[in-house]
Structures are given as structure tokens and as C-alpha cells.
Design a protein around this motif. Sequence first.
Motif, PDB file in Angstrom:
ATOM      1  N   SER A 132      34.253  39.611  48.694  1.00 17.71           N
ATOM      2  CA  SER A 132      33.169  40.565  48.926  1.00 17.71           C
ATOM      3  C   SER A 132      33.610  41.672  49.874  1.00 17.71           C
ATOM      4  O   SER A 132      33.197  42.829  49.724  1.00 17.71           O
ATOM      5  N   GLN A 133      34.474  41.327  50.853  1.00 15.40           N
ATOM      6  CA  GLN A 133      34.992  42.352  51.755  1.00 15.40           C
ATOM      7  C   GLN A 133      35.799  43.390  50.985  1.00 15.40           C
ATOM      8  O   GLN A 133      35.655  44.599  51.190  1.00 15.40           O
ATOM      9  N   ILE A 134      36.647  42.909  50.075  1.00 19.75           N
ATOM     10  CA  ILE A 134      37.497  43.825  49.314  1.00 19.75           C
ATOM     11  C   ILE A 134      36.656  44.661  48.358  1.00 19.75           C
ATOM     12  O   ILE A 134      36.836  45.880  48.252  1.00 19.75           O
ATOM     13  N   ILE A 135      35.729  44.025  47.640  1.00 20.81           N
ATOM     14  CA  ILE A 135      34.877  44.773  46.705  1.00 20.81           C
ATOM     15  C   ILE A 135      34.033  45.793  47.455  1.00 20.81           C
ATOM     16  O   ILE A 135      33.805  46.908  46.977  1.00 20.81           O
ATOM     17  N   ALA A 161      46.840  48.014  47.156  1.00 18.67           N
ATOM     18  CA  ALA A 161      47.356  47.812  48.507  1.00 18.67           C
ATOM     19  C   ALA A 161      46.845  46.508  49.108  1.00 18.67           C
ATOM     20  O   ALA A 161      47.605  45.753  49.729  1.00 18.67           O
ATOM     21  N   LEU A 162      45.566  46.230  48.898  1.00 16.18           N
ATOM     22  CA  LEU A 162      44.991  44.999  49.443  1.00 16.18           C
ATOM     23  C   LEU A 162      45.618  43.754  48.835  1.00 16.18           C
ATOM     24  O   LEU A 162      45.739  42.715  49.486  1.00 16.18           O
ATOM     25  N   LEU A 163      46.011  43.853  47.568  1.00 16.39           N
ATOM     26  CA  LEU A 163      46.639  42.711  46.892  1.00 16.39           C
ATOM     27  C   LEU A 163      48.149  42.715  47.010  1.00 16.39           C
ATOM     28  O   LEU A 163      48.806  41.801  46.513  1.00 16.39           O
ATOM     29  N   GLY A 164      48.708  43.734  47.628  1.00 16.17           N
ATOM     30  CA  GLY A 164      50.151  43.794  47.787  1.00 16.17           C
ATOM     31  C   GLY A 164      50.890  44.025  46.487  1.00 16.17           C
ATOM     32  O   GLY A 164      52.011  43.539  46.311  1.00 16.17           O
ATOM     33  N   ALA A 165      50.292  44.785  45.570  1.00 21.43           N
ATOM     34  CA  ALA A 165      50.936  45.046  44.283  1.00 21.43           C
ATOM     35  C   ALA A 165      52.008  46.114  44.445  1.00 21.43           C
ATOM     36  O   ALA A 165      51.849  47.073  45.205  1.00 21.43           O
ATOM     37  N   ALA A 259      43.702  36.940  40.560  1.00 20.06           N
ATOM     38  CA  ALA A 259      43.282  37.395  39.233  1.00 20.06           C
ATOM     39  C   ALA A 259      41.776  37.592  39.174  1.00 20.06           C
ATOM     40  O   ALA A 259      41.283  38.573  38.599  1.00 20.06           O
ATOM     41  N   ASN A 260      41.022  36.660  39.772  1.00 22.74           N
ATOM     42  CA  ASN A 260      39.562  36.783  39.772  1.00 22.74           C
ATOM     43  C   ASN A 260      39.115  38.031  40.530  1.00 22.74           C
ATOM     44  O   ASN A 260      38.174  38.717  40.121  1.00 22.74           O
ATOM     45  N   LEU A 261      39.793  38.325  41.645  1.00 21.90           N
ATOM     46  CA  LEU A 261      39.445  39.510  42.417  1.00 21.90           C
ATOM     47  C   LEU A 261      39.760  40.782  41.627  1.00 21.90           C
ATOM     48  O   LEU A 261      38.955  41.720  41.587  1.00 21.90           O
ATOM     49  N   ALA A 262      40.940  40.821  40.995  1.00 21.61           N
ATOM     50  CA  ALA A 262      41.295  41.996  40.187  1.00 21.61           C
ATOM     51  C   ALA A 262      40.304  42.190  39.054  1.00 21.61           C
ATOM     52  O   ALA A 262      39.900  43.321  38.741  1.00 21.61           O
ATOM     53  N   ASP A 263      39.870  41.091  38.437  1.00 19.01           N
ATOM     54  CA  ASP A 263      38.913  41.173  37.338  1.00 19.01           C
ATOM     55  C   ASP A 263      37.566  41.705  37.828  1.00 19.01           C
ATOM     56  O   ASP A 263      36.921  42.531  37.166  1.00 19.01           O
ATOM     57  N   ALA A 264      37.136  41.243  39.012  1.00 19.95           N
ATOM     58  CA  ALA A 264      35.874  41.726  39.577  1.00 19.95           C
ATOM     59  C   ALA A 264      35.954  43.210  39.919  1.00 19.95           C
ATOM     60  O   ALA A 264      34.998  43.969  39.719  1.00 19.95           O
ATOM     61  N   ALA A 265      37.106  43.641  40.438  1.00 17.88           N
ATOM     62  CA  ALA A 265      37.278  45.056  40.759  1.00 17.88           C
ATOM     63  C   ALA A 265      37.246  45.908  39.499  1.00 17.88           C
ATOM     64  O   ALA A 265      36.640  46.988  39.478  1.00 17.88           O
ATOM     65  N   LEU A 266      37.872  45.429  38.426  1.00 18.54           N
ATOM     66  CA  LEU A 266      37.855  46.184  37.167  1.00 18.54           C
ATOM     67  C   LEU A 266      36.430  46.315  36.635  1.00 18.54           C
ATOM     68  O   LEU A 266      36.069  47.349  36.065  1.00 18.54           O
ATOM     69  N   SER A 267      35.622  45.279  36.817  1.00 16.03           N
ATOM     70  CA  SER A 267      34.217  45.378  36.405  1.00 16.03           C
ATOM     71  C   SER A 267      33.496  46.477  37.169  1.00 16.03           C
ATOM     72  O   SER A 267      32.644  47.189  36.614  1.00 16.03           O
ATOM     73  N   THR A 268      33.842  46.644  38.441  1.00 15.15           N
ATOM     74  CA  THR A 268      33.264  47.729  39.236  1.00 15.15           C
ATOM     75  C   THR A 268      33.715  49.084  38.704  1.00 15.15           C
ATOM     76  O   THR A 268      32.916  50.016  38.574  1.00 15.15           O
TER      77      THR A 268
END
Length: 451
Positions: A132-135, A161-165, A259-268
Motif C-alpha cells: 500500500s505504501q508503494i501504490i 526503482a522501488l523494486l530495484g529493476a 510479482a503481485n505488487l507489479a501486477d497491482a501497479a499495472l492495474s493502477t
Amino acid sequence: MDALLASRKRWKSLTQLVADLIFETDEEGLFTFFEAGSALGWADHELIGENSKRLLPFVDAAPGPSPFLTHTVMRGRRCWIKRADGTFSCLLIYATPLQSPSGHHAGVRGLGIDVSGEAHANADLSVAHLHSQIIRRITTTMRSRALSRLGIPPAFEELAALLGAAGGILISEPPKSDTDFCEDDESDFVHRIEGTAASFDAEIEALLREPGDDTVFEPQFLQLDGHDVIICHSRVRYNTPAVMALWRDGLGVWSQDDANLADAALSTFATALEMGALNRALARNARFDPLTGMLNRNGMIAEVARRLPRLDRERLSGTLLVIGLDRFSEINTRFGFEAGDSALQQIATYLRDAIRPTDLAGRLGGDIFGLWLDGADHFVAAERAETFCQQGAAIFLSEPVALTFSVGLAARNWEAGEGAESLIDRASLAMRSVKLAGGARWHTSLEESSP
């Protein structure tokens, strides 16, 4: 030196009795000493010389000071530290800054105690809080722009950057339009975060652009050319699905939580893309007929008006044909309204195929169509009208049906400066006079209206 080594050995032996992690970093946050036993899965010397950011869930945007770079004493701070397998352990960190003989910051020495057993009781809540902090940061970044779509690139870069990609790419393609005139449509939305190898970036982009299964939207893990890649898909209403890839240098470094975080961000991101696509669809619907895909009356007037200044500069004519279908109401009565819609769509296709790409075709309302012949004078338009009236059009419903046309012409002289609405009015009046006379003919409006 012997005394120093003996002191270090005693300190190490003592801290190993109570700690699961012992570390020292230099002034840049690089590990100069690291031992974690089996708690984190890292070999004792594996991280020597590595940047301490590698162990943190946040990169360059931590919500608090890094325990490996702190300039103040840190006591019992809970931190999520990345394990070698990509998962996280919750550690209580105790750290103190080191100073050089001149009094400058020289690094950090500290230890960590694994409290994951306690934390796992609330693991889902902890992960959700982290996500939730990242989103929230991503959403805030997007809302800082005037248009949310413009906020996607910086938000995507912040996510990476947050995920270190090490690199990433986000693609959303607009659907192929079936309208006649779509120069205002936006091109593909593509944002790239360039990695270390341009060839690998191009390989990932080509992979994302390949047709895929539109029913699968779960995050995918791939290992390509020494990179660990996450690929996510998200549905976008009024648009094709958005697809996103993030990758890190090295294999096996992504977790399911990542992966779940990246997927949630893509939904945003998809929400912002949907709003942009919806706005474009509304703009198109204001100018195009939804049944035939042709310009509607307002769209026809606007587009003809846009072209008139160029014709005037080049001293060229233009001619408008208003075409009415003879006895079209008999089709609705005999075959039904759905068949009538099909007939209009077939006529629209017939008229589009009968003109040049530079000309315009529109449905002015009901069974009335308009053709703008760009740069054509009265004589060229008359030949075209004669062909329409002689040949008519064959359509196919439950049985073949032949339709005839009533055509009205309005030619424009560049010197007169006549407007688009006036042309439509004159051509429509000429078409109605043909209908009253029985149809299947064409007639020219010879009088020009005032500009």
C-alpha cells in the motif's frame, strides 16, 4: 594488529550468540563485513563489496533511513531484509555509525535479530502495508500531473526503482479503428526504462508485442539471457490489454510478492489508460456515426471546413454529393429494422470503396449519406453521380435487394469562399428535388450561397 584482530573475533563471537546478522558498511553503504549464518541464506563473503540497497525492499525511496547508512544510533528498528531466495525476513536492527579519525562518517556497524516467526503471524498484513505504501507513492506521482496518463511514465519509473529493476517497458496499443478518419487517434503508449543492454531491451519489447492469450492475466516469470523477468497483463476497457515487463540482472531474484505488487501497479496504470481511451472514444463518437463508422453530420462539416482553406490557397474546387436511398422505408417494413441497419452498413462500405483515400464519406442522418470529392469540380462529380444512379447498389439481406440513389450535387468555387454547412444545405435541397421526382437520378444545385 593482533590486538585488533582479537577484539574483532571476541566481538563476532559475542554477537553471534544473540544475533542472526552481523554487518559493517563503509561510507558509501558497501558491505565490508557480513555474516548471517543460515538466517538469510547469503554466504558469509557473498555480499562483501556489494551495495547494501540490495537487501532492502525500497530502493532510493525508503520510507525511513537505511540501517546500513544511518548517521545516528538505531535501536530495535524493524526492517524487512531480503533473503538470498528473494523472500524477506523481518529483523530487529541495532546499528551505530562509525567515524574516521577526522570525525567524518565512515560507515555503520550493526547486528540484526530475526523476528520473522513473530512477524509471520501478521505477515499478510505486513506485506499489504508495504504494498500500500508503494501504490500510494505511485498514485501520488500520477495525480501530480494534469492528466493521469501523463503521470504513468514517472510512476512506472518509480515502481521500477522501488523494486530495484534494471530495466522495464510498458505498452498499451489502441484498438484498430473502423472509422474513416482517425488522424486524431493517439499512437501506441510505450514507455521504456533502458537497461544495460539495448539488444535485450529490444528482445523484450518484441516479446511483449507478440499476440498472446487474452484470457491469461496472471504474472509470468521468465529467465532470459541472464535476466530474471516479470511480465504482467491487465485488461483496459476501450483499448487492447496493457502489458508490462520488469527485469533484474541475475536469475531467481524475483518473489511472488514482487510479482503481485507489479501486477497491482499495472492495474493502477490501466485505470489511467482507460480514462484516456474513454475520452478519445467520446470525442470520436461526437464526430462519427456508431452504426457505419462514417463521419456524422457534425464530423463531416468540421472536416470539410478544415480542408477548405487549403483548397482556397491552391485555387482548387471541391464538390459535395448528398446521396439518399430510394424507398428505404420499404426495407424496414419488409425485412425489419435489423435488416435496415445491415443495409445501411453495406451501403456505407459501397460508398467508401467508391471514393479516393483523400475524399470523405459520411452519414448525414437516416438513409442520407454525403461524399466530399476533394479538389473535384462539377464535371468530375457529375460523372460520379451518373455512375451511382445508373448502377445503384446490390445488398444482401435474406435475399438480394437492389437499391437506387437520389443524388444532389453542390460544387464549390474557391473564389466564392462558401462554407461547409451551405454546401450541405444546397446539395440536400437538390437531392430532395430528385426524390420528389421519383428518384434514381441526380441534380445539381447551380446557385452558390453566400459565404
